[in-house]
Design a protein around this motif. Structure first.
Motif, PDB file in Angstrom:
ATOM      1  N   TYR A   1       0.852  -1.181   0.000  1.00 21.23           N
ATOM      2  CA  TYR A   1       0.000   0.000   0.000  1.00 21.23           C
ATOM      3  C   TYR A   1       0.892   1.236   0.000  1.00 21.23           C
ATOM      4  CZ  TYR A   1      -3.776  -3.120   1.498  1.00 21.23           C
ATOM      5  OH  TYR A   1      -4.694  -4.132   1.580  1.00 21.23           O
TER       6      TYR A   1
ATOM      7  N   LYS B   1      -2.798   3.846   3.134  1.00 23.76           N
ATOM      8  CA  LYS B   1      -2.691   2.867   4.221  1.00 23.76           C
ATOM      9  C   LYS B   1      -3.738   3.141   5.289  1.00 23.76           C
ATOM     10  CE  LYS B   1       2.205   1.633   3.895  1.00 23.76           C
ATOM     11  NZ  LYS B   1       3.547   1.786   4.510  1.00 23.76           N
ATOM     12  N   GLY B   2      -4.406   2.086   5.722  1.00 27.92           N
ATOM     13  CA  GLY B   2      -5.433   2.216   6.732  1.00 27.92           C
ATOM     14  C   GLY B   2      -6.792   2.578   6.183  1.00 27.92           C
ATOM     15  N   ARG B   3      -6.847   2.968   4.914  1.00 27.40           N
ATOM     16  CA  ARG B   3      -8.124   3.345   4.311  1.00 27.40           C
ATOM     17  C   ARG B   3      -8.528   2.386   3.185  1.00 27.40           C
ATOM     18  NH1 ARG B   3      -8.698   8.070   1.591  1.00 27.40           N
ATOM     19  NH2 ARG B   3      -6.523   8.112   0.884  1.00 27.40           N
TER      20      ARG B   3
ATOM     21  N   THR C   1      -8.143  -1.391   1.168  1.00 25.08           N
ATOM     22  CA  THR C   1      -7.795  -2.795   1.372  1.00 25.08           C
ATOM     23  C   THR C   1      -7.932  -3.545   0.056  1.00 25.08           C
ATOM     24  OG1 THR C   1      -8.625  -2.729   3.652  1.00 25.08           O
ATOM     25  CG2 THR C   1      -8.289  -4.900   2.665  1.00 25.08           C
TER      26      THR C   1
END
Length: 124
Positions: free
Chosen positions: A60, A65-67, A69
């Protein structure tokens, strides 16, 4: 002939979600690593996320990242990008791409096949 069909784009407001899909055909899907890229107006193409054939340790870029997938369904020859908490700066044309081999790569030139792109627009 390998073909990729990206879909799922659309218009959402800030904080919204979209799920992009990439359907692949014409090649043994198990032998293809897949990546998602995007190109915003006036900007260069940017790698977002990539997944290997073994689905281990996907890549990513920092801005997603974190948002976002990434996932793949080998039974359906599909790769997906779940995008949450979308921001106006995520507005771009999103592309899926495939490369022969098991490992992912964030380098666009290492991809052999490209889909046509799907537009994502995030309004504030």
């Amino acid at each position: 002939e390998v073909q990729l069909q990206a879909s799922g784009g659309g218009s959402v407001q800030t904080g919204g979600s979209l799920r992009l899909s990439c359907a692949l055909s014409g090649f043994d899907f198990d032998d293809l690593a897949v990546g998602w890229f995007r190109r915003a107006p006036g900007k260069e193409r940017e790698p977002l996320s990539c997944i290997s054939t073994r689905e281990t340790s996907p890549y990513y870029t920092d801005s997603v990242k974190g948002r976002f997938t990434i996932s793949r369904d080998n039974a359906k020859n599909g790769v997906y990008l779940q995008m949450n908490d979308l921001k106006p700066e995520d507005t771009a044309v999103y592309y899926c791409a495939a490369r022969r081999g098991t490992g992912w790569s964030p380098r666009a030139y290492e991809y052999d096949y490209w889909g046509q792109g799907t537009q994502v627009t995030v309004s504030s």
